[in-house]
Design an enzyme around this catalytic site. Structure first.
Site, PDB file in Angstrom:
ATOM      1  CB  THR A 143      26.803  48.960 103.341  1.00  0.00           C
ATOM      2  OG1 THR A 143      26.402  47.645 103.719  1.00  0.00           O
ATOM      3  CG2 THR A 143      26.881  49.803 104.581  1.00  0.00           C
ATOM      4  CG  ASP A 166      23.402  41.320 108.264  1.00  0.00           C
ATOM      5  OD1 ASP A 166      23.560  40.695 107.188  1.00  0.00           O
ATOM      6  OD2 ASP A 166      23.784  42.495 108.417  1.00  0.00           O
TER       7      ASP A 166
END
Length: 608
Positions: A418, A460
């Site tokens: 990220t 996720d």
């Protein structure tokens, strides 16, 4: 643990100490400036910058320079955040870009309010709980991550447009201009970029377009070479002209759908690449959610974060509420780390049971952040023993001291790639923005001719219930947003910004933000020192991950004697932060070493 009765005094003492120390740091450090890619040298990378006019902190100097350029042109913190994010799509394409999503937290100085945008990716309308199952069995993670099956509808383009329309002062064309130029002229490849390419080489070689873009001539890029992305420059130019709709309708959108439904695999691909079911209707239906932030009070400070679909705000908030019952500033290093680790362990147990997409799940956000619930969970933590993971969750709707609401379940895997950026402007506006394409390199699939990778964000989701006897709020569903750990955070002191921060790192984002806040607020460490201190991450697992400096320290055996078990990891997170100083200057802080070091810049650096 007994609740402190004078939280405000403790908070003020800690912040006064930190502010004084920061002022000293700003006086002795060489100031950081902002460069450009118009033929001048690459902007200098500095981990701390102090000065006037606004600030930007990111993992990359070219990206920070893009944000500073927009601030110098009269843009505000929102404009600078989008400009920085767009540049990160060029220089950090394996972590973020228009093929992904994220969460945008913004403080408006005029109203004194914190606002948030949920730009998380969404599952196709056809998705159900068995999205990642075949013949009743969950598919292996490595078969899903590199596939069209893992790709969610991107939210980043819509987030940029919504942020600019609602709170910005510049056009999309203006803020994308620095990134467009950077993509066209190129950036200098560093060791981190080369290593991330090498780590993905086997996956990338399945897709000729990805190889052509990131491995020119079929070879890994050399450190010091120039990496150009003319396809992305054209995509940005199209977005500047047509807005975010260019990626949700029209030729670019058609290319995204075609790429997901029929991944452009090479003839010599060595693995089966599954297709996804993303449709043109899924892209057209995508909406960014403008929603209220999560909020908790800690030592008299107001901590604002991202409410579900992210678990960042609730989990950081719950852990802070648990820890607030004791005076952490008076504890030894061993005692402090023990309390922090145990609070994280408990908060992650509750996160796993209760947090998912509130559009599809009954998420008790208010109750998770209540002090009553935190107190009922804090009683589990003892100073002379260690909790055994997995810890069972509590029931925030009906808290009982040391009680549990369901069976204990493990914390599932979450990808760690990220990026995070923080910005501030001369008017006092602040942004904390975390964005991602999930795994390092995302799905590994480049949209042909468009210059960006697609996310693998749907991984996720839980592939199957963690425990068939316990409700899992994070199973796939039609149009559902997968649970995230992204934790962009803005902290206010009496309605004014105290500091803002965030980090990449998958589920370790939560612990990175939490530990940095404890270091700064409770231990009185200057913000840059708090950000660079050694980290530990406990996520309701048998072992706590710790960085080498903690692993090799005297405190590790002391904690092991107490019952803690540890795993050494190279690094945790790559945080950035900003904070205002009492004299009107801004402090920007980034990593000194993690991910090769970050880049902190201000508009007008202090001369001393």
């Amino acid at each position: 643990m007994r609740r402190m009765t004078n939280r405000r005094s403790a908070r003020l003492l800690a912040l006064i100490t930190a502010t004084a120390a920061i002022g000293t740091v700003g006086a002795v450090l060489a100031p950081a400036g902002a460069g450009t890619k118009d033929g001048s040298a690459q902007p200098k990378k500095e981990s701390v910058a102090v000065g006037h006019g606004g600030a930007v902190s990111s993992v990359d100097p070219d990206a920070s320079a893009a944000g500073i350029k927009v601030l110098k042109q009269g843009g505000n913190a929102v404009d600078a955040a989008v400009a920085t994010a767009a540049a990160l799509g060029v220089t950090e394409p394996y972590s973020a870009g228009v093929g992904g999503g994220g969460y945008f937290v913004s403080y408006d100085a005029k109203s004194g309010k914190v606002r948030t945008l949920d730009g998380r990716e969404t599952a196709p309308a056809s998705a159900d709980e068995k999205l990642f199952q075949e013949d009743g069995e969950a598919l292996p993670f490595d078969e899903v991550v590199t596939s069209g099956l893992s790709v969610g509808t991107p939210g980043t383009p819509a987030t940029w447009e919504k942020a600019l329309d609602k709170w910005g002062s510049k056009s999309m064309r203006d803020v994308l201009s620095p990134a467009e130029r950077l993509a066209r002229k190129g950036f200098e490849v560093d060791e981190t970029f080369r290593q991330q390419t090498a780590d993905n080489e086997e996956r990338f070689r399945n897709f000729p377009d990805t190889v052509d873009l990131f491995m020119p001539g079929g070879e890994l890029p050399e450190v010091g070479s120039t990496m150009r992305n003319p396809d992305l420059a054209r995509t940005y130019k199209t977005m500047g002209r047509e807005g975010a709709d260019a990626l949700y309708e029209g030729p670019v959108a058609e290319d995204i759908v075609d790429t997901v439904r029929k991944p452009p695999v090479g003839e010599d691909a060595k693995k089966k690449i599954r297709s996804g079911d993303l449709t043109a209707e899924d892209l057209k239906a995508y909406k960014v959610k403008k929603q209220a932030p999560s909020r908790t009070e800690y030592r008299g400070l107001d901590v604002f974060g991202m409410a579900p679909s992210s678990s960042g705000g609730t989990t950081v908030g719950e852990a802070l509420n648990i820890l607030e019952g004791g005076d952490l500033g008076k504890l030894s290093k061993k005692e402090l780390l023990h309390r922090y680790i145990e609070a994280s362990r408990v908060a992650f147990a509750d996160r796993g049971r209760w947090v998912g997409d509130p559009a599809a799940e009954d998420v008790p956000t208010k109750e998770l952040l209540s002090q009553r619930f935190a107190d009922s969970r804090a009683c589990l933590i003892k100073d002379d023993e260690v909790l055994k993971s997995p810890v069972a969750p509590g029931d925030p709707r009906d808290p009982s001291d040391c009680g549990s609401g369901d069976k204990a379940t493990r914390t599932p895997y979450e990808g760690e790639s990220t990026t995070h950026l923080t910005t501030a402007d001369k008017w006092g506006n602040v942004v904390a923005y975390t964005l991602t394409i999930e795994q390092t390199g995302g799905s590994g699939i480049t949209v042909p001719g468009r210059g960006f990778l697609l996310n693998n964000e749907l991984t996720d989701f839980s592939f199957e219930p963690v425990d068939p006897d316990v409700h899992d709020p994070n199973l796939p569903g039609p149009g559902k947003r997968p649970r995230s750990s992204m934790s962009p955070t803005i902290v206010l002191d009496e309605g004014k910004p105290a500091f803002a921060l965030g980090s990449p790192g998958g589920a370790t984002i939560i612990t990175t933000v939490l530990q940095t806040m404890i270091n700064h607020v409770d231990r009185g460490m200057p913000l840059d020192k708090a950000l660079n201190a050694p980290r530990a991450s406990q996520r309701n697992a048998a072992k706590t991950e710790i960085e080498p400096k903690l692993y090799g320290s005297d405190v590790r055996p002391e904690l092991e004697e107490l019952g803690h078990a540890f795993t050494k990891v190279p690094e945790l997170g790559a945080a950035t932060a900003v904070r205002p100083l009492p004299d009107g200057r801004w402090l920007a802080a980034a990593e000194k070493e993690r991910r090769g070091g970050g880049s902190a810049m201000v508009v007008r650096p202090s001369k001393k």
